[in-house]
Design a protein around this motif. Sequence first.
Motif, short mmCIF file in Angstrom:
data_model
loop_
_atom_site.label_atom_id
_atom_site.label_comp_id
_atom_site.label_asym_id
_atom_site.label_seq_id
_atom_site.Cartn_x
_atom_site.Cartn_y
_atom_site.Cartn_z
N HIS A 177 71.91 8.16 -36.82
CA HIS A 177 72.29 7.21 -35.78
C HIS A 177 73.74 7.44 -35.38
N LEU B 226 69.43 3.34 -30.97
CA LEU B 226 68.40 4.29 -30.49
C LEU B 226 69.04 5.58 -30.03
N ARG C 23 63.83 12.85 -32.60
CA ARG C 23 64.32 11.68 -33.33
C ARG C 23 64.44 10.49 -32.39
N GLU D 270 60.93 9.17 -31.48
CA GLU D 270 60.36 8.50 -32.65
C GLU D 270 60.97 7.11 -32.81
N ALA D 271 62.29 7.02 -32.69
CA ALA D 271 62.98 5.73 -32.86
C ALA D 271 62.56 4.75 -31.76
N GLY E 96 59.67 4.65 -30.23
CA GLY E 96 58.33 4.18 -30.57
C GLY E 96 58.36 3.17 -31.71
N GLU E 97 59.16 3.48 -32.73
CA GLU E 97 59.28 2.57 -33.88
C GLU E 97 59.81 1.20 -33.44
N ALA E 98 60.66 1.20 -32.42
CA ALA E 98 61.25 -0.06 -31.96
C ALA E 98 60.35 -0.76 -30.94
N GLY E 99 59.16 -0.20 -30.73
CA GLY E 99 58.18 -0.86 -29.86
C GLY E 99 58.34 -0.57 -28.38
N HIS E 100 59.18 0.40 -28.05
CA HIS E 100 59.34 0.72 -26.63
C HIS E 100 58.11 1.49 -26.14
N SER F 54 53.00 4.31 -25.00
CA SER F 54 51.74 3.61 -25.29
C SER F 54 50.98 3.36 -24.01
#
Length: 215
Positions: free
Chosen positions: A55, A94, A144, A147-148, A150-154, A196
Amino acid sequence: MPCYGGRHDQGPATTLTGTTRRAETDPARISILSALDQPEASRLPMTELSLVIRHEYPADRAAVERLHERAFGPGRFARTAFRLREGHGHDAALSFTALVGTLIVGSVWQTPVWAGTVPGLMLGPLTVDPAFEGRGIGGGLMRRAIEAAGEAGHRLILLVGDAPYYARFGFRPVPRGQLVLPGPVNPERFLALSLSEDALGEARGTVRPRRPDGA
Ligand SMILES: CC(C)(COP(=O)(O)OP(=O)(O)OC[C@H]1O[C@@H](n2cnc3c(N)ncnc32)[C@H](O)[C@@H]1OP(=O)(O)O)[C@@H](O)C(=O)NCCC(=O)NCCS
């Protein structure tokens, strides 16, 4: 994954890949670059050079700005993608920095935006120190960042950039006129990645900064 740092240049020097490269004066980088110049170094996988992608820290800012200055020049702030960040800046949670030891050689930022009524991210600038290009650092930073996100729901990432480079990460041109940026842009360089369902299909209208509180 491995990591890098800062730079001062003068005159040409020998190359790793046969093309001419500027002489390096920064001792820390000379030790890395001279290591890279050894014939077997070019066959060394990146992991051997302790590259780290992590980060972004506030302390990275000056070195990252130097990367931007080098890649996009003093006029970069007039660029549409840069203007989108004027409001609320990028989201450091992010955004990622690539380093070798304490040296910074790569960076990617992501900025919260509204794409019509769809919350999304504007990715960029993506920059890698020219002396370290072509070794997968840009790809590592992109993967990276995606991935971040997606992990944060974006659900949606937008960017302005060279389609031939970003296609490998799944980015596709935004259908003309579907989304409007706050300035001129070559439509072939306005790209999107749906993380998504068909998030892009739902995104119509203006692209504008989105406050950290989501407003
Ligand atoms: C674009 C950039 C980030 C790539 O970083 P990098 O670490 O060299 O990239 P990688 O090592 O992951 O990928 C290298 C591959 O991408 C290709 N590539 C690099 N830039 C490209 C571009 N603009 N268009 C098409 N392909 C490109 C290289 O030819 C190489 O291809 P290969 O794998 O077939 O040999 C770096 O060149 C850079 O900072 N450029 C200046 C800033 C900039 O223009 N950024 C945005 C690009 S739109």
